[in-house]
Design a protein around this motif. Sequence first.
Motif, PDB file in Angstrom:
ATOM      1  N   TRP A  85       0.831  -1.211   0.000  1.00 18.86           N
ATOM      2  CA  TRP A  85       0.000   0.000   0.000  1.00 18.86           C
ATOM      3  C   TRP A  85       0.866   1.261   0.000  1.00 18.86           C
ATOM      4  CZ3 TRP A  85      -3.201  -2.558   4.367  1.00 18.86           C
ATOM      5  CH2 TRP A  85      -4.069  -3.499   3.810  1.00 18.86           C
ATOM      6  N   GLU A  86       2.018   1.224   0.704  1.00 12.40           N
ATOM      7  CA  GLU A  86       2.926   2.374   0.688  1.00 12.40           C
ATOM      8  C   GLU A  86       3.434   2.640  -0.727  1.00 12.40           C
ATOM      9  OE1 GLU A  86       6.059   1.329   3.386  1.00 12.40           O
ATOM     10  OE2 GLU A  86       4.852   1.726   5.175  1.00 12.40           O
ATOM     11  N   ILE A  87       3.800   1.581  -1.420  1.00 11.15           N
ATOM     12  CA  ILE A  87       4.301   1.727  -2.790  1.00 11.15           C
ATOM     13  C   ILE A  87       3.195   2.232  -3.708  1.00 11.15           C
ATOM     14  CG2 ILE A  87       5.207   0.475  -4.789  1.00 11.15           C
ATOM     15  CD1 ILE A  87       6.688  -1.354  -2.773  1.00 11.15           C
ATOM     16  N   GLU A  88       1.993   1.705  -3.561  1.00  9.42           N
ATOM     17  CA  GLU A  88       0.874   2.158  -4.392  1.00  9.42           C
ATOM     18  C   GLU A  88       0.607   3.646  -4.184  1.00  9.42           C
ATOM     19  OE1 GLU A  88      -2.390  -0.437  -3.523  1.00  9.42           O
ATOM     20  OE2 GLU A  88      -1.640  -2.000  -4.876  1.00  9.42           O
ATOM     21  N   ALA A  89       0.639   4.097  -2.931  1.00  9.78           N
ATOM     22  CA  ALA A  89       0.408   5.515  -2.645  1.00  9.78           C
ATOM     23  C   ALA A  89       1.512   6.366  -3.271  1.00  9.78           C
ATOM     24  CB  ALA A  89       0.344   5.750  -1.138  1.00  9.78           C
ATOM     25  N   PHE A  90       2.742   5.910  -3.175  1.00  9.17           N
ATOM     26  CA  PHE A  90       3.876   6.634  -3.761  1.00  9.17           C
ATOM     27  C   PHE A  90       3.730   6.735  -5.278  1.00  9.17           C
ATOM     28  CE2 PHE A  90       8.087   6.367  -5.791  1.00  9.17           C
ATOM     29  CZ  PHE A  90       8.638   7.561  -5.358  1.00  9.17           C
ATOM     30  N   MET A  91       3.404   5.641  -5.921  1.00  6.88           N
ATOM     31  CA  MET A  91       3.282   5.639  -7.377  1.00  6.88           C
ATOM     32  C   MET A  91       2.069   6.462  -7.831  1.00  6.88           C
ATOM     33  SD  MET A  91       5.906   4.094  -8.352  1.00  6.88           S
ATOM     34  CE  MET A  91       6.055   3.129  -9.819  1.00  6.88           C
ATOM     35  N   ARG A  92       1.027   6.444  -7.050  1.00  8.37           N
ATOM     36  CA  ARG A  92      -0.166   7.208  -7.396  1.00  8.37           C
ATOM     37  C   ARG A  92       0.114   8.712  -7.334  1.00  8.37           C
ATOM     38  NH1 ARG A  92      -3.358   4.322  -4.605  1.00  8.37           N
ATOM     39  NH2 ARG A  92      -3.007   5.358  -2.626  1.00  8.37           N
ATOM     40  N   GLU A  93       0.891   9.126  -6.334  1.00  6.06           N
ATOM     41  CA  GLU A  93       1.201  10.544  -6.148  1.00  6.06           C
ATOM     42  C   GLU A  93       2.325  11.020  -7.063  1.00  6.06           C
ATOM     43  OE1 GLU A  93       2.079  10.772  -2.009  1.00  6.06           O
ATOM     44  OE2 GLU A  93       0.068  10.141  -1.429  1.00  6.06           O
TER      45      GLU A  93
END
Length: 150
Positions: A85-93
């Motif tokens: 989830w941390e990686i997904e949030a980073f990639m989304r932003e």
Amino acid sequence: MDNTQKKYDSIEKEYFHLQSVIESFDSKSLTIKAWSVSIAGAIAGSSAFTDNRMIILFASLVSLMFWLIEASWKTFQYAHYKRLWEIEAFMREKGGSIDNLQIGASWSSSYHSGGLKRLFRVMFWHHVMLPHGAMFSLLLLVYILLQYIL
């Protein structure tokens, strides 16, 4: 290729590696279910050839043991989601700050923050509870009926 692009590539590889790891837990979970049904079923079935009702109680405890094993396995799997989830949030932003190569640290932090409370909550997820919880309950009910009522 600049450092920012290298970091994105590294994070992307880490993300897909985590996806693979999480999926591998599901195949092992099916193996746990197969062993549970086979062993508890064989033990319970063998009780038909004897008057010893404790065999049915033993079969229910075997189901309980496999239920705990699968719940533990699922908590191991669940601990990987924090990093995912941390990686997904980073990639989304497309920005912000994230350290790469932190699977182990993230897993350990997530796993140890849940404790026994998470284990018992996971035990009652429907895909974890079946078939173990059903077999445990059914075999325990059969034992109680045979031992005390019939």
